[in-house]
Design a protein around this motif. Structure first.
Motif, short mmCIF file in Angstrom:
data_model
loop_
_atom_site.label_atom_id
_atom_site.label_comp_id
_atom_site.label_asym_id
_atom_site.label_seq_id
_atom_site.Cartn_x
_atom_site.Cartn_y
_atom_site.Cartn_z
N ILE A 153 -99.00 102.70 52.51
CA ILE A 153 -99.55 103.58 51.84
C ILE A 153 -100.13 102.78 50.72
N ARG A 162 -103.92 108.38 47.51
CA ARG A 162 -103.43 109.60 46.93
C ARG A 162 -104.44 109.96 45.86
N ASP A 210 -94.68 102.85 48.59
CA ASP A 210 -95.61 103.38 49.36
C ASP A 210 -96.25 102.10 50.18
#
Ligand SMILES: O=CN(O)CCNC(=O)c1cccc(Cl)c1Cl
Ligand code: NI
Length: 191
Positions: free
Chosen positions: A169, A174, A164
């Motif tokens: 990310i 998430r 990620d």
């Protein structure tokens, strides 16, 4: 031209904090075979993880413990990471993955009940981070050889956290915004 030579010791001042662009980009693929300087940077990253998991070294240099470290967390726009954790068979395992990609994964998902943390995040972000329980990863190793790894449990979670990072990310992206402790229906309770 990176400062991360073999004799360089990464400490917290080298860790890039959230809000810095390099943590939000898709990092560039690394040329294979690796340049010497890329090999040395990766070995420095692994050494950080070892130091951070050694109580006396971590205390002496005020290192926050880590199970993984991605190149962009030390400011390098390179698609590679190191990880160090105890696997499902209770063995200390280390990985250095270059240009990793998840080629398949389980339907079943898991999460850490205590949530996740990140060296680039100086705050407690609560909530469950749903991750694939099992993944198959293709990558290159430090010698430029193609490798394939199957990971499950904590190792799978750490590997996804690192990949990620390489895709810009952050773990909190998430977490369910409305209810941080809500889980998708295909998530199994995991220790
Ligand atoms: O990107 C790596 N870090 O930020 C290092 C510090 N975080 C951890 O070691 C950590 C802690 C909990 C869950 C996961 Cl999955 C990870 Cl990776
Ligand atoms: Ni992180």
């Amino acid at each position: 031209m990176s400062k991360f030579h073999l004799d360089y010791m990464i400490t917290m001042k080298d860790i890039v904090k959230e809000g810095t662009d390099v943590l939000r980009i898709k990092t560039k693929e690394v040329d294979i075979p690796l340049l010497e300087e890329d090999k040395e940077a990766l070995l420095c990253m692994l050494q950080y993880l070892k130091n951070s998991q050694d109580p006396s070294i971590a205390r002496k240099y005020k290192l926050r413990p880590g199970s993984g470290l991605s190149a962009n967390q030390i400011g390098l726009d390179k698609r590679m990471f190191a990880s160090l954790f105890v696997n499902e068979r209770n063995e200390d395992t280390e990985y250095m993955m270059i240009n990793p990609r998840i080629v398949s994964h389980s339907v079943n998902m898991i999460y850490l009940p205590e949530g996740e943390g990140c060296l680039s995040v100086d705050r407690d972000v609560k909530g469950y981070v749903p991750r694939y329980e099992r993944i198959k990863v293709k990558a290159y190793d430090i010698n430029g050889k193609e490798v394939e790894y199957k990971l499950k449990g904590y190792g799978s979670i750490v590997t996804q956290h690192e990949i990620d990072h390489l895709n810009g990310i952050m773990f909190y992206d998430r977490i369910n915004k409305d209810n941080p402790f809500k889980l998708p229906e295909n998530v199994e309770i995991r220790s």
